[in-house]
Design a protein around this motif. Structure first.
Motif, short mmCIF file in Angstrom:
data_model
loop_
_atom_site.label_atom_id
_atom_site.label_comp_id
_atom_site.label_asym_id
_atom_site.label_seq_id
_atom_site.Cartn_x
_atom_site.Cartn_y
_atom_site.Cartn_z
N ALA A 57 66.64 8.40 20.25
CA ALA A 57 67.07 7.96 21.58
C ALA A 57 66.09 6.93 22.14
O ALA A 57 66.49 5.93 22.75
CB ALA A 57 67.19 9.15 22.53
N SER A 58 64.81 7.15 21.93
CA SER A 58 63.81 6.20 22.40
C SER A 58 63.96 4.87 21.68
O SER A 58 63.88 3.80 22.32
CB SER A 58 62.42 6.77 22.15
OG SER A 58 61.43 5.86 22.52
N ALA A 60 66.75 3.69 20.44
CA ALA A 60 67.99 3.08 20.94
C ALA A 60 67.76 2.43 22.30
O ALA A 60 68.27 1.33 22.57
CB ALA A 60 69.09 4.14 21.03
N VAL A 61 66.97 3.07 23.15
CA VAL A 61 66.68 2.50 24.47
C VAL A 61 65.86 1.22 24.31
O VAL A 61 66.11 0.22 24.99
CB VAL A 61 65.95 3.53 25.35
CG1 VAL A 61 65.36 2.89 26.59
CG2 VAL A 61 66.89 4.65 25.74
N ARG A 62 64.89 1.23 23.40
CA ARG A 62 64.10 0.02 23.17
C ARG A 62 64.99 -1.11 22.64
O ARG A 62 64.85 -2.26 23.06
CB ARG A 62 62.97 0.31 22.17
CG ARG A 62 61.75 0.87 22.85
CD ARG A 62 60.55 0.91 21.90
NE ARG A 62 60.06 2.28 21.88
CZ ARG A 62 60.22 3.14 20.89
NH1 ARG A 62 60.80 2.79 19.79
NH2 ARG A 62 59.77 4.36 20.98
N SER A 63 65.89 -0.79 21.72
CA SER A 63 66.80 -1.81 21.18
C SER A 63 67.72 -2.35 22.27
O SER A 63 67.96 -3.57 22.35
CB SER A 63 67.64 -1.20 20.05
OG SER A 63 68.61 -2.10 19.61
N ALA A 64 68.21 -1.48 23.13
CA ALA A 64 69.08 -1.92 24.23
C ALA A 64 68.29 -2.83 25.17
O ALA A 64 68.83 -3.83 25.66
CB ALA A 64 69.63 -0.71 24.98
N GLN A 65 67.05 -2.50 25.43
CA GLN A 65 66.22 -3.34 26.30
C GLN A 65 66.04 -4.72 25.69
O GLN A 65 66.12 -5.73 26.38
CB GLN A 65 64.86 -2.66 26.54
CG GLN A 65 63.94 -3.46 27.43
CD GLN A 65 64.47 -3.61 28.85
OE1 GLN A 65 65.19 -2.76 29.34
NE2 GLN A 65 64.11 -4.69 29.50
#
Length: 150
Positions: A57-58, A60-65
């Motif tokens: 999840a972390s 994925a959040v970094r990739s989304a950012q």
């Protein structure tokens, strides 16, 4: 023979009652210990599975950012291109618009002047089309200016 007194019977009953009570408590404590061991295993398994999920999840959040930053950069580039295109359009319109209007007006004036010299030619009869038994004039003109030209 020895007779059993009421106090002795009461003591035996209390001892039996306490033995049964201690047996029930021992069984309850054994089951409670089993439940605590199962709960400990369950918590350990959940922890083992949750840690990789949190890491994913972390990531994925970094990739989304990162993607949001890219989209923001693209949007700012598009805004800059749009403002440049608007400025270019304004420049072209102001540079070529006025002269083109003047050329068009000059052309119109030349056409009117040339067509004014052909007054000696007879006026053409307007074209008529026949539609389902009716005659429809091809062009409507004012009756006063039919033969005259400006």
């Amino acid at each position: 023979m020895h007779t059993v007194s009421g106090g002795e019977v009461a003591g035996i009953l209390v001892a039996v009652f306490w033995a049964i009570l201690v047996s029930f408590l021992a069984v309850a404590l054994a089951r409670l210990a089993q439940t605590l061991r199962a709960t400990t295993r369950l918590v350990a398994d959940v922890t083992d599975q949750a840690v990789p999920l949190l890491a994913d999840a972390s990531a994925a959040v970094r990739s989304a950012q990162t993607q949001i930053e890219r989209v923001d950069a693209i949007a700012s580039d598009v805004q800059e291109v749009t403002s440049n295109a608007s400025a270019l359009s304004t420049t072209v319109a102001s540079t070529f618009g006025g002269p083109l209007v003047k050329v068009a007006a000059f052309g119109y004036g030349v056409r009117r002047a040339v067509s004014g010299r052909k007054d000696d030619a007879p006026a053409k009869e307007p074209r008529r089309d026949v539609i389902v038994g009716r005659t429809v004039p091809g062009a409507r003109r004012d009756k006063r200016t039919r033969g005259k030209r400006d």
